[in-house]
Design a protein around this motif. Structure first.
Motif, mmCIF file in Angstrom:
data_model
loop_
_atom_site.group_PDB
_atom_site.id
_atom_site.type_symbol
_atom_site.label_atom_id
_atom_site.label_comp_id
_atom_site.label_asym_id
_atom_site.label_seq_id
_atom_site.Cartn_x
_atom_site.Cartn_y
_atom_site.Cartn_z
ATOM 1 N N VAL A 27 31.696 47.912 30.667
ATOM 2 C CA VAL A 27 30.981 49.166 30.921
ATOM 3 C C VAL A 27 30.975 49.487 32.413
ATOM 4 C CG1 VAL A 27 28.681 50.234 30.876
ATOM 5 C CG2 VAL A 27 29.562 49.072 28.847
ATOM 6 N N PHE A 28 30.658 48.486 33.248
ATOM 7 C CA PHE A 28 30.570 48.729 34.681
ATOM 8 C C PHE A 28 31.940 49.043 35.278
ATOM 9 C CE2 PHE A 28 29.968 47.514 39.167
ATOM 10 C CZ PHE A 28 28.961 48.410 39.464
ATOM 11 N N ALA A 29 32.975 48.350 34.816
ATOM 12 C CA ALA A 29 34.324 48.622 35.305
ATOM 13 C C ALA A 29 34.723 50.063 35.007
ATOM 14 C CB ALA A 29 35.323 47.646 34.689
ATOM 15 N N GLN A 30 34.395 50.537 33.817
ATOM 16 C CA GLN A 30 34.679 51.932 33.472
ATOM 17 C C GLN A 30 33.898 52.880 34.367
ATOM 18 O OE1 GLN A 30 33.898 52.481 29.272
ATOM 19 N NE2 GLN A 30 36.017 53.072 28.959
ATOM 20 N N LEU A 31 32.657 52.548 34.635
ATOM 21 C CA LEU A 31 31.791 53.393 35.455
ATOM 22 C C LEU A 31 32.372 53.606 36.847
ATOM 23 C CD1 LEU A 31 28.957 54.784 35.828
ATOM 24 C CD2 LEU A 31 28.230 52.604 36.783
ATOM 25 N N ILE A 32 32.893 52.533 37.457
ATOM 26 C CA ILE A 32 33.410 52.671 38.816
ATOM 27 C C ILE A 32 34.925 52.856 38.863
ATOM 28 C CG2 ILE A 32 31.472 51.445 39.857
ATOM 29 C CD1 ILE A 32 33.318 49.010 40.158
ATOM 30 N N GLY A 33 35.574 52.835 37.709
ATOM 31 C CA GLY A 33 37.003 53.124 37.637
ATOM 32 C C GLY A 33 37.908 52.004 38.090
ATOM 33 N N VAL A 34 37.528 50.772 37.757
ATOM 34 C CA VAL A 34 38.335 49.612 38.136
ATOM 35 C C VAL A 34 38.679 48.814 36.884
ATOM 36 C CG1 VAL A 34 36.394 48.035 38.521
ATOM 37 C CG2 VAL A 34 38.461 47.739 39.838
ATOM 38 N N ARG A 35 39.723 48.021 36.967
ATOM 39 C CA ARG A 35 40.070 47.163 35.827
ATOM 40 C C ARG A 35 39.130 45.960 35.791
ATOM 41 N NH1 ARG A 35 45.191 45.021 35.057
ATOM 42 N NH2 ARG A 35 44.923 44.079 37.084
ATOM 43 N N ILE A 36 38.872 45.456 34.610
ATOM 44 C CA ILE A 36 37.960 44.320 34.433
ATOM 45 C C ILE A 36 38.417 43.092 35.231
ATOM 46 C CG2 ILE A 36 36.986 42.704 32.757
ATOM 47 C CD1 ILE A 36 37.041 45.062 30.733
ATOM 48 N N PRO A 37 39.707 42.746 35.248
ATOM 49 C CA PRO A 37 40.109 41.574 36.046
ATOM 50 C C PRO A 37 39.770 41.717 37.534
ATOM 51 C CG PRO A 37 41.837 42.145 34.499
ATOM 52 C CD PRO A 37 40.837 43.267 34.458
ATOM 53 N N SER A 38 39.883 42.926 38.065
ATOM 54 C CA SER A 38 39.527 43.146 39.472
ATOM 55 C C SER A 38 38.036 42.927 39.686
ATOM 56 C CB SER A 38 39.905 44.560 39.917
ATOM 57 O OG SER A 38 41.302 44.733 39.874
ATOM 58 N N LEU A 39 37.226 43.480 38.810
ATOM 59 C CA LEU A 39 35.776 43.293 38.897
ATOM 60 C C LEU A 39 35.429 41.815 38.812
ATOM 61 C CD1 LEU A 39 32.892 44.401 39.008
ATOM 62 C CD2 LEU A 39 33.021 44.735 36.521
#
Length: 72
Positions: A27-39
């Motif tokens: 959810v947070f990765a989508q919110l800030i527009g980043v891929r989950i592995p990066s987060l």
């Protein structure tokens, strides 16, 4: 002394986790527009966010009333 360049500090991973809060990584990765592995890499301290994502994280922190400054 106040340090405002929070992404350059060893605490960056903890700050990213604090901004994410109870949101799932997905959810947070989508919110800030980043891929989950990066987060995940940010949260584990392997890498730090790029300037564009620092702005996204700062905006998310403001929206959640989270202070990014670190007292040194």
């Amino acid at each position: 002394m106040r340090i405002t360049q929070w992404w350059m500090q060893p605490q960056c991973a903890e700050i990213v986790r604090r901004i994410r809060g109870d949101d799932s990584q997905e959810v947070f990765a989508q919110l800030i527009g980043v891929r989950i592995p990066s987060l995940s890499r940010w949260e584990n301290g392997h890498t730090t966010p790029s300037p564009a994502y620092r702005r996204m994280l700062a905006a998310a922190a403001r929206n959640r009333n989270i202070q990014l400054e670190i007292a040194a």
